[in-house]
Design an enzyme around this catalytic site. Structure first.
Site, PDB file in Angstrom:
ATOM      1  N   HIS A 118       0.809  -1.217   0.000  1.00 37.12           N
ATOM      2  CA  HIS A 118       0.000   0.000   0.000  1.00 37.12           C
ATOM      3  C   HIS A 118       0.845   1.271   0.000  1.00 37.12           C
ATOM      4  O   HIS A 118       0.344   2.353  -0.292  1.00 37.12           O
ATOM      5  CB  HIS A 118      -0.989   0.003   1.178  1.00 37.12           C
ATOM      6  CG  HIS A 118      -0.378   0.296   2.518  1.00 37.12           C
ATOM      7  ND1 HIS A 118      -0.071  -0.683   3.437  1.00 37.12           N
ATOM      8  CD2 HIS A 118      -0.038   1.468   3.101  1.00 37.12           C
ATOM      9  CE1 HIS A 118       0.416  -0.127   4.522  1.00 37.12           C
ATOM     10  NE2 HIS A 118       0.452   1.180   4.345  1.00 37.12           N
ATOM     11  N   ASP A 148       0.025  -7.630   1.424  1.00 34.20           N
ATOM     12  CA  ASP A 148       0.419  -6.218   1.517  1.00 34.20           C
ATOM     13  C   ASP A 148       1.931  -6.054   1.579  1.00 34.20           C
ATOM     14  O   ASP A 148       2.461  -5.300   2.394  1.00 34.20           O
ATOM     15  CB  ASP A 148      -0.226  -5.532   2.726  1.00 34.20           C
ATOM     16  CG  ASP A 148      -0.154  -4.013   2.635  1.00 34.20           C
ATOM     17  OD1 ASP A 148       0.035  -3.493   1.515  1.00 34.20           O
ATOM     18  OD2 ASP A 148      -0.249  -3.341   3.679  1.00 34.20           O
ATOM     19  N   GLY A 220       3.108   6.961   7.588  1.00 36.47           N
ATOM     20  CA  GLY A 220       4.504   7.096   7.173  1.00 36.47           C
ATOM     21  C   GLY A 220       5.395   6.041   7.789  1.00 36.47           C
ATOM     22  O   GLY A 220       6.498   5.787   7.321  1.00 36.47           O
ATOM     23  N   SER A 222       4.548   2.886   7.852  1.00 37.23           N
ATOM     24  CA  SER A 222       4.326   1.652   7.104  1.00 37.23           C
ATOM     25  C   SER A 222       5.544   1.259   6.282  1.00 37.23           C
ATOM     26  O   SER A 222       6.135   2.089   5.595  1.00 37.23           O
ATOM     27  CB  SER A 222       3.127   1.812   6.166  1.00 37.23           C
ATOM     28  OG  SER A 222       1.932   1.930   6.884  1.00 37.23           O
ATOM     29  N   GLY A 280      -6.371 -28.194  -0.340  1.00 35.78           N
ATOM     30  CA  GLY A 280      -7.679 -28.738  -0.646  1.00 35.78           C
ATOM     31  C   GLY A 280      -8.500 -29.119   0.565  1.00 35.78           C
ATOM     32  O   GLY A 280      -9.069 -30.218   0.621  1.00 35.78           O
ATOM     33  N   VAL A 281      -8.559 -28.204   1.552  1.00 35.97           N
ATOM     34  CA  VAL A 281      -9.365 -28.458   2.748  1.00 35.97           C
ATOM     35  C   VAL A 281     -10.197 -27.229   3.093  1.00 35.97           C
ATOM     36  O   VAL A 281      -9.836 -26.102   2.760  1.00 35.97           O
ATOM     37  CB  VAL A 281      -8.487 -28.824   3.965  1.00 35.97           C
ATOM     38  CG1 VAL A 281      -7.820 -30.166   3.783  1.00 35.97           C
ATOM     39  CG2 VAL A 281      -7.464 -27.738   4.261  1.00 35.97           C
ATOM     40  N   ILE A 283     -11.356 -25.271   6.433  1.00 37.07           N
ATOM     41  CA  ILE A 283     -10.863 -25.246   7.808  1.00 37.07           C
ATOM     42  C   ILE A 283     -11.603 -24.201   8.634  1.00 37.07           C
ATOM     43  O   ILE A 283     -12.179 -23.253   8.094  1.00 37.07           O
ATOM     44  CB  ILE A 283      -9.345 -24.966   7.866  1.00 37.07           C
ATOM     45  CG1 ILE A 283      -9.004 -23.680   7.108  1.00 37.07           C
ATOM     46  CG2 ILE A 283      -8.545 -26.143   7.364  1.00 37.07           C
ATOM     47  CD1 ILE A 283      -7.551 -23.259   7.218  1.00 37.07           C
TER      48      ILE A 283
END
Length: 500
Positions: A118, A148, A220, A222, A280-281, A283
């Site tokens: 971002h 991000d 600032g 970040s 492939g679950v 949860i």
């Protein structure tokens, strides 16, 4: 006859008593002084220890400052037809571009810089300023909006990369330091402690497993590093919690764990994007599983990821996983929440064999699964009941003499009509809607915060009294730019709104 005591004896006894009193007083005074001195010495030792801690903060800040950069972005102004008109330019001049600011951390001597997505999102020009005041134009190597994170590159010499630490070693209460550019104030150092780990549903990214801190962070900050007292970067400061729209610090900050950031960074460096692995679950967190299910299983530990269902012919089913399994460990790491588990899977390598410790039927067993590519997966969530599902992926309405209207993406939920039996079993008290029995890991629904046990009441304002009406509402939303769900959850109603 009374005998008189000689004056000399009286004087001698008096002198002796006086001397004894003096000696006793001096001894008592010496003991008091000695106790006071001991207490004072203890205080001096404590002060010295605090001074040592202070010196540690100073040393860490001095060592890491050269590795922290300030980032400024400029977006090109939007050109409207009238902006090129000479009369407009005469009175208003040139429309300035939009500017953004943030921080970043140097991770290699050859110019790679890690920051938040971002911070650089939408920037047409990215400028990086080093601690020694040198400035460089940066190029974007790759970005990953789902975590991000962004990786930049500058062509510069004499760079000092920051040492990267192990975020899994963090514990609540540990001291940490942040360095960044809040409000444009470069190389600002703040400190605090780790408040909590594995925070999710913050609303910043799709894949969240944040470190929560009370370190002072502001706009600032970040992209700047979160550092332990060993001088290692253990996180990337990303977000703050605010009580108002002021975006000012309220005592709660969030940082991306460095172990997650390193895995994403390596993928961005190799391919410029992140291709995620897939197991492939479906949860759920232990706390979200209906009452009685966990107790009946005999599971006593805290944490873990509960498997509510298995994708047919997916990696998990082929590896022997079953509905009701509780994953408690992955490659030797304890699994605390479903979000942490999902992050670990998604950032693993496609084709990698991972080892998991699973609780099933009162005992623990070890299973190995080879992960597939999420992009290539045929994700079709199922209902918990054995009946054929009313809605798998959002249906595509067919028209005569025209092409099929495409639905933008699978929702990733398995739903059930709310029958009296289901209402009694789950404790649902709302009227109408459809029950969410499954949420596929990594799906659109999970990324937007829809949970197992939710009741979807409306889609884009259209009532979903049963699964057929839900399917119709999804079809009607196919051509919209955004989708909104009204959801009943644990006695309250909430709205989830998202762009498609």
């Amino acid at each position: 006859m009374n005998r008189r005591i000689p004056w000399s004896t009286v004087i001698l006894v008096a002198v002796a008593a006086f001397c004894a009193a003096v000696v006793l007083y001096e001894n008592l005074g010496t003991a008091a002084d000695r106790a006071e001195k001991i207490e004072r010495d203890k205080l001096l030792v404590d002060i010295a220890k605090m001074e040592d801690i202070s010196k540690a903060f100073v040393a860490v800040a001095s060592a890491l400052k050269p590795s922290v950069v300030s980032i400024t972005t400029i977006s090109k102004p939007v050109n409207f037809p009238f902006t090129n008109d000479p009369r407009f330019k005469r009175f208003y001049g040139r429309i300035p571009g939009k500017e953004g600011a943030g921080s970043g951390v140097i991770v290699s001597e050859d110019g790679y810089i890690l920051t938040n997505n971002h911070v650089v999102r939408g920037g047409d020009m990215i400028n990086v300023k080093l601690a020694d005041k040198r400035e460089f134009k940066a190029s974007v190597v790759g970005t990953d909006a789902k975590t991000d994170l962004a990786l930049l590159k500058i062509n510069a010499e004499g760079l000092i990369p920051a040492p990267l630490g192990d975020s899994d070693s963090l514990r609540p209460g540990q001291w940490v330091i942040a360095i960044g550019k809040p409000f444009g104030l470069e190389q600002t150092v703040t400190a605090g402690i780790v408040s909590a780990l594995h925070r999710s549903k913050v609303g910043v990214a799709d894949y969240e497993n944040f470190i929560q801190t009370d370190v002072s962070l502001n706009p600032g900050s970040s992209g700047g590093p979160l550092i332990n007292l060993k001088g290692k970067v253990v996180g990337l400061n990303t977000a703050i919690a605010t009580a108002t729209r002021s975006d000012r610090y309220q005592g709660i900050g969030f940082a991306i764990p460095m172990n997650l950031a390193k895995r994403v960074m390596d993928k961005l460096k190799a391919e410029g994007r992140v291709r995620r692995a897939y197991m492939g679950v479906f949860i759920a967190d232990i706390d979200d599983v209906p009452d009685g299910v966990i107790e009946a299983s005999g599971f006593k530990e805290g944490g873990g990821a509960y498997i509510t269902d298995i994708v047919p012919d997916g990696p998990a089913e082929k590896a022997g996983f079953k509905k009701g399994d509780i994953v408690i460990e992955l490659n030797g790491k304890k699994v605390a929440t479903k979000d942490q588990f999902r992050n670990l899977i998604s950032t693993s390598e496609i084709g990698e064999e991972v080892t998991m410790k699973v609780f099933r039927g009162g005992s623990e067993l070890t299973l190995k699964v080879t992960l597939a590519s999420l992009e290539d997966a045929d994700i079709l969530p199922r209902r918990l009941t054995p009946q054929p599902p009313k809605i798998l992926t959002p249906p595509q309405p067919r028209r005569k003499h025209s092409t099929t209207t495409r639905v933008r993406k699978p929702i990733g939920v398995g739903i059930d009509d709310i029958t009296p039996g289901l209402a009694k079993k789950t404790g649902i008290s709302v009227g109408g809607g459809v029950y969410v029995g499954d949420v596929l890991a990594g799906s659109f629904a999970e990324d937007r915060g829809i949970k197992v046990g939710d009741v979807i009441l409306e889609v884009n304002g259209r009532k979903t009294g049963n699964s057929d009406k839900f399917a119709l509402a999804i079809r009607m939303a196919a051509s919209a730019k955004s989708i909104s769900f009204m959801i009943a959850r644990k006695g309250s109603t909430l709205q989830i709104h998202s762009a498609w």
